[in-house]
Enzyme design. Structure first.
Site, PDB file in Angstrom:
ATOM      1  CE1 TYR A   1       7.772   8.957  15.948  1.00  0.00           C
ATOM      2  CE2 TYR A   1       6.884  10.226  17.589  1.00  0.00           C
ATOM      3  CZ  TYR A   1       7.567   9.335  17.414  1.00  0.00           C
ATOM      4  OH  TYR A   1       7.918   8.537  18.214  1.00  0.00           O
TER       5      TYR A   1
ATOM      6  CE  LYS B   1      -9.073   0.743 -25.012  1.00  0.00           C
ATOM      7  NZ  LYS B   1      -8.317  -0.287 -24.491  1.00  0.00           N
TER       8      LYS B   1
ATOM      9  N   GLY C   1       5.669   0.099  18.514  1.00  0.00           N
ATOM     10  CA  GLY C   1       6.404  -0.853  17.997  1.00  0.00           C
ATOM     11  C   GLY C   1       5.637  -1.768  17.208  1.00  0.00           C
TER      12      GLY C   1
ATOM     13  N   GLY D   1      -1.923  -3.116 -21.780  1.00  0.00           N
ATOM     14  CA  GLY D   1      -1.398  -4.429 -22.668  1.00  0.00           C
ATOM     15  C   GLY D   1      -1.769  -5.777 -21.803  1.00  0.00           C
TER      16      GLY D   1
ATOM     17  CG  MET E   1      -7.170  -7.401 -19.187  1.00  0.00           C
ATOM     18  SD  MET E   1      -8.709  -6.521 -18.423  1.00  0.00           S
ATOM     19  CE  MET E   1      -8.204  -4.929 -18.640  1.00  0.00           C
TER      20      MET E   1
ATOM     21  CB  SER F   1       7.394   4.984  20.101  1.00  0.00           C
ATOM     22  OG  SER F   1       7.785   4.496  18.776  1.00  0.00           O
TER      23      SER F   1
ATOM     24  NE  ARG G   1      15.771  -0.923  14.417  1.00  0.00           N
ATOM     25  CZ  ARG G   1      15.873  -0.346  13.187  1.00  0.00           C
ATOM     26  NH1 ARG G   1      16.732   0.538  13.041  1.00  0.00           N
ATOM     27  NH2 ARG G   1      14.759  -0.260  12.618  1.00  0.00           N
TER      28      ARG G   1
ATOM     29  CB  CYS H   1       9.464   3.421  15.513  1.00  0.00           C
ATOM     30  SG  CYS H   1       9.485   2.218  17.157  1.00  0.00           S
TER      31      CYS H   1
ATOM     32  NE  ARG I   1      -9.763  -0.437 -30.248  1.00  0.00           N
ATOM     33  CZ  ARG I   1      -8.468  -0.469 -30.580  1.00  0.00           C
ATOM     34  NH1 ARG I   1      -7.522  -0.104 -29.783  1.00  0.00           N
ATOM     35  NH2 ARG I   1      -8.177   0.045 -31.882  1.00  0.00           N
TER      36      ARG I   1
ATOM     37  CG  HIS J   1       4.163  -4.695 -23.324  1.00  0.00           C
ATOM     38  ND1 HIS J   1       5.312  -5.376 -22.899  1.00  0.00           N
ATOM     39  CD2 HIS J   1       3.060  -4.676 -22.643  1.00  0.00           C
ATOM     40  CE1 HIS J   1       4.582  -5.900 -21.618  1.00  0.00           C
ATOM     41  NE2 HIS J   1       3.412  -5.613 -21.591  1.00  0.00           N
TER      42      HIS J   1
ATOM     43  CG  ASN K   1       8.163  -4.252  12.750  1.00  0.00           C
ATOM     44  OD1 ASN K   1       7.262  -3.828  11.957  1.00  0.00           O
ATOM     45  ND2 ASN K   1       9.245  -3.869  12.669  1.00  0.00           N
ATOM     46  CG  ASP K   2       8.311  -7.023  18.705  1.00  0.00           C
ATOM     47  OD1 ASP K   2       8.547  -7.844  17.660  1.00  0.00           O
ATOM     48  OD2 ASP K   2       9.280  -6.805  19.653  1.00  0.00           O
TER      49      ASP K   2
ATOM     50  NE  ARG L   1      -3.633   4.342 -21.770  1.00  0.00           N
ATOM     51  CZ  ARG L   1      -3.344   2.699 -22.269  1.00  0.00           C
ATOM     52  NH1 ARG L   1      -4.315   1.777 -21.838  1.00  0.00           N
ATOM     53  NH2 ARG L   1      -2.296   2.420 -22.759  1.00  0.00           N
TER      54      ARG L   1
END
Length: 896
Positions: A872, A27, A787, A108, A110, A785, A582, A852, A99, A463, A789-790, A345
């Site tokens: 990839y 602002k 993995g 909205g 603050m 590839s 899978r 993956c 402001r 709002h 997660n593991d 803005r």
């Protein structure tokens, strides 16, 4: 030299400019830019206190840095000189607004205080000076309410109760109908209530008021709604210094019928259309519009009632858009026929609007394709893929009301009437529709979990509308037919709906329907198709050099998919192939499940092979359909990954007996087998390639099914590109042995069917040891590839099933910046990926690398994957559009 904390703007010049967003907030920076050449717009003068002060405010336990008070006094004097008025003067008082404004817009969230500088004497002086007594007392009652609520914590509803009581006496509805005497009475009641609440009189010293307001704005940086907004929008604590505070001379939209206030957008923030859109209220102040207390008029009507002001606004709209090269959200006030700009803005917008604006602005020559691609947040694309109401279902649905189409998408849920109820019901797994008279910033948490938002008042710039568009939540505003009977009931056109009843809203049309209306999936077309085509071009043309010195060209997006429908969805969303298929999911359908369970409980190799024979043609059919659906795109099939006990489940004696009967064995024998399969830590147990080392016939059957399916397609002349992936590898010897077995099976199929099929056979990298010995694994693997997660689980030592008990504490205390299962940890798994890339490509320079895990659909993780030299990313089909854009953004940012 003392640190400069305060910057002036006004009188056609300013100390700062738009480049100082980090210091002046969005602002303050934009007010400075609008005030000075070349824009030189009508901006009321004022000064901005920097975000550095906010940062120091919290470091100093809510105290101000040395020298600030003197600088504020200096610049207040400059403001008074510019206006020819004094703050707190009894005869001709200077009134100011105070402001907030952070570097990143937080609409909205603050606090703002208007009409500051009024007291019991100044209000009389203002009335005499302006000759408008009603205006003066209206301004004073507004100030007491805002200051009392925002700066001093007096409950907003207590002020509203007083004004409602006074209006009820005469039976009036609108604040504009209040007489001067009624406003005076309200002021007296306000002050009495304030004293009862705070134990002191309402402050009469204007400078005391100003510092109270400044403190309230800085304090609002850490209020619950602002913190929640930053979390929802992934703005990390510490990423910004805080909010700036702008103190600006007041201009008044509540001086009568020649005055007004409004909010406008240079383009439609809901659809993206290049039309000037906005709303205004005559004889009102800005908070009346954005709070949604009164339903405003459309900006187009202003052209009929005051063409000169409308034309001036249109000119400003064009100038601001050309200057900022983006859609602008603007606030304005008209005081007795003179226009003032209070803010501009880059406007919040829906995903659909963001894409349309980006495409249109490229066509208009306003921005480049690369700039267009950076304009849209990847997560916004999810909004374009939200289900829409099914047209056939709509024809049969009961329409009960309509309002303003504030944010598109179909929203259906059980109606609740408070944000707290929305949160509580959502935690219980219920889908809720939040119905309110109007929303306030305090409702942010409830809005975040709602399927949609319906308000009875407010417009497209209220709002509710602004926040809903930012969240991608369907919203209908200003639906006047919705009446609140009591805390648990609404009435719509005479019919009552209790809390918990189902309603459906269409944010695209503004219509409200009774009950649950069916939805249909969205498709990629038009502007989105063109936009993502640009993203694909950028990724395809990319070239980068990895930390190991290897040159990598291109950056593709693939999808994880286990069924033909997954493959078709992936293709529809623009995936260039399947990066993870899978195979275990294929075993859960009958009759495959029973045959596989019989194989698991078999005591001999021969018996296992016999049961696997029953599965072979069924799995061959599954592979055939998936490979065929991808029309020659690559399909990477992961061999069986989970432990065998996942397929033999019996919670109690009854279930055990039923399963034993199905499998044709005695219950006690099955019980022994179940006990033998049980593992204390199955994620690190007998699973993946370890099963193939113990029972090679399992993988041999799967490879045979893959080879036969591919051979069938080959004979039918259908293109294919099939890759086989080995999971849970920890040593190159596993890959060496399983690869040799697979190649023997493929050779036998080729001999039998007269084909000459070859397959790439690769390894997953899911454990630190695999990454650290990647040079050895790469001797026997055609690709890697990750993995993730593991790899995250085994690197951090966090169990995916249990880390939820403590991760929020880690994030709240900033022990970790991000949830490592949501965003790739660069210092842990990320570092191991870099090692694996360098070691693997030291053996095979063109070794193909991909990811993956769930991280393949996370924008920040995708950027790291590009940096590490992966070829990839692979993610769920519905994350593919996001990944296509995030990958292009990674390319563009890396080139800068």
């Amino acid at each position: 030299m003392a640190t400069k904390y305060v910057y002036f703007f006004g009188n056609g010049d300013a100390d700062g400019d738009e480049s100082m967003r980090a210091e002046l907030g969005g602002k303050g920076a934009n007010l400075a830019q609008m005030a000075k050449a070349p824009l030189s717009l009508p901006v009321p003068p004022g000064f901005t206190i920097t975000t550095d002060v906010c940062q120091e405010f919290y470091k100093l336990s809510r105290n101000y840095p040395e020298g600030l008070a003197e600088q504020v006094d200096e610049y207040l004097g400059k403001l008074e000189a510019a206006m020819g008025k004094k703050l707190g003067d009894e005869n001709d008082p200077l009134l100011v607004s105070v402001r907030s404004g952070a570097a990143i817009s937080m609409p909205g969230m603050m606090d703002t205080i208007l009409n500051l500088g009024l007291n019991d004497k100044a209000v009389i002086g203002l009335a005499n000076k302006t000759g408008n007594e009603r205006f003066a007392w209206d301004a004073y009652r507004r100030f007491i309410q805002m200051y009392g609520d925002v700066a001093m914590g007096v409950d907003h509803d207590k002020f509203e109760a007083i004004i409602d009581e006074v209006k009820a006496i005469r039976g009036i509805k609108e604040d504009t109908e209040l007489t001067t005497d009624e406003l005076k009475k309200i002021v007296e009641k306000y002050k009495a209530m304030y004293k009862a609440e705070k134990g002191e009189d309402f402050p009469q010293d204007a400078k005391t008021q100003m510092w109270g307001a400044i403190g309230a704005v800085f304090g609002s940086w850490m209020n619950p709604r602002a913190i929640k907004y930053r979390k929802l929008n992934n703005i990390k604590e510490g990423a910004l210094k805080g909010t700036a505070v702008s103190v600006m001379a007041m201009v008044f939209g509540n001086k009568g019928d020649t005055s007004g206030t409004g909010v406008c957008f240079s383009r439609d923030p809901s659809t993206g259309e290049n039309v000037f859109m906005g709303e205004y209220l005559m004889n009102a102040q800005g908070e009346d519009v954005v709070a949604g207390i009164r339903t405003p008029q459309k900006l187009a009507q202003l052209e009929q009632t005051n063409k000169a002001i409308y034309d001036e606004l249109c000119q400003i709209r064009d100038r601001l858009e050309k200057h900022y090269h983006d859609m602008q959200d603007m606030e304005f006030t008209v005081e007795e026929g003179k226009l003032f700009m209070l803010q501009c803005r880059n406007g919040k917008r829906t995903g659909a609007a963001a894409v349309k604006m980006a495409v249109d602005m490229v066509a208009e020559g306003l921005i480049t394709k690369e700039q267009a691609l950076l304009r849209v947040e990847p997560e916004q694309l999810n909004q374009l893929l939200l289900p829409q109401l099914d047209k056939d279902a709509v024809k049969k649905a009961v329409e009960i009301a309509s309002g303003l189409n504030a944010s598109p998408g179909a929203g259906c849920g059980q109606i609740v009437f408070t944000a707290d109820e929305a949160e509580a019901w959502a935690k219980d797994g219920k889908k809720v529709l939040l119905v309110r008279k109007e929303t306030s910033p305090d409702d942010i948490a409830g809005m975040a979990v709602a399927q949609g938002i319906l308000t009875s008042t407010g417009g497209r710039t209220s709002h509710a509308a602004v926040v809903a568009r930012g969240m991608g939540t369907p919203c209908v505003c200003g639906c006047a037919d919705v009446k609140f009977k009591d805390a648990n009931t609404i009435v719509v056109n005479g019919k009552s709906y209790k809390k918990g009843a189902f309603l459906t809203i269409d944010g695209a049309t503004g219509k409200v329907y009774e009950g649950q209306v069916a939805v249909k999936p969205a498709a990629i077309s038009g502007d989105l198709e063109k936009f993502l085509g640009w993203a694909d071009e950028v990724r395809a043309a990319s070239v980068r050099t990895t930390a190991s010195g290897k040159t990598v060209k291109g950056f593709n997006v693939l999808a994880n998919g286990d069924t033909p429908q997954n493959a078709k969805d992936a293709f529809r969303f623009g995936a260039m192939g399947i990066g993870l298929c899978r195979t275990e999911h294929m075993f859960f359908d009958e009759p495959k499940l029973t045959a596989f369970q019989k194989m698991i409980v078999s005591e001999t190799t021969e018996a296992r092979k016999e049961n696997l024979k029953a599965i072979l043609p069924l799995q061959q059919k599954d592979f055939y359909e998936i490979i065929k659906a991808m029309e020659g795109r690559p399909v990477t099939i992961r061999l069986l990954d989970p432990p065998l006990n996942e397929f033999i489940q019996a919670e109690d004696a009854k279930a055990l007996k039923a399963l034993a009967k199905k499998l044709g064995i005695k219950a006690d024998v099955l019980a022994q087998k179940v006990a033998a399969l049980d593992e204390h830590n199955p994620m690190l147990g007998h699973r993946g390639c370890r099963l193939a080392i113990t029972y090679p016939e399992i993988y041999e059957t799967q490879v045979e099914a893959i080879a036969r399916a591919t051979a069938q397609l080959d004979k039918e002349g259908i293109k294919h590109d099939v890759r086989i992936m080995i999971p849970n590898v920890v040593t190159y010897r596993e890959v060496e042995q399983i690869r040799a077995q697979a190649e023997d099976v493929i050779a036998a199929v080729n001999k039998e069917l007269g084909t000459s099929l070859t397959f790439q056979i690769g390894s997953m990298v899911e454990f630190p040891r695999t990454a650290l010995s990647a040079d050895k694994v790469a001797q026997y693997a055609d690709f890697f590839s990750f993995g993730s997660n593991d790899l995250t689980q085994t690197t951090l030592g966090f169990s995916r099933d249990d880390y939820g008990k403590f991760i929020q504490s880690y994030l709240d205390q900033r022990i970790l910046e991000d949830d490592p299962f949501a965003t790739l940890d660069a210092d842990g798994p990320g570092a191991l990926m870099e090692i694996a890339e360098a070691k693997g490509r030291s053996v095979k320079a063109d070794l193909h690398l991909g990811i993956c895990g769930e991280h393949g659909g996370d924008p920040a993780s995708i950027a790291l994957c590009y940096k590490y030299g992966l070829n990839y990313v692979s993610c769920s089909p519905f994350r593919v559009p996001l990944a296509r854009l995030a990958g292009a953004q990674a390319v563009i940012k890396a080139s800068k």
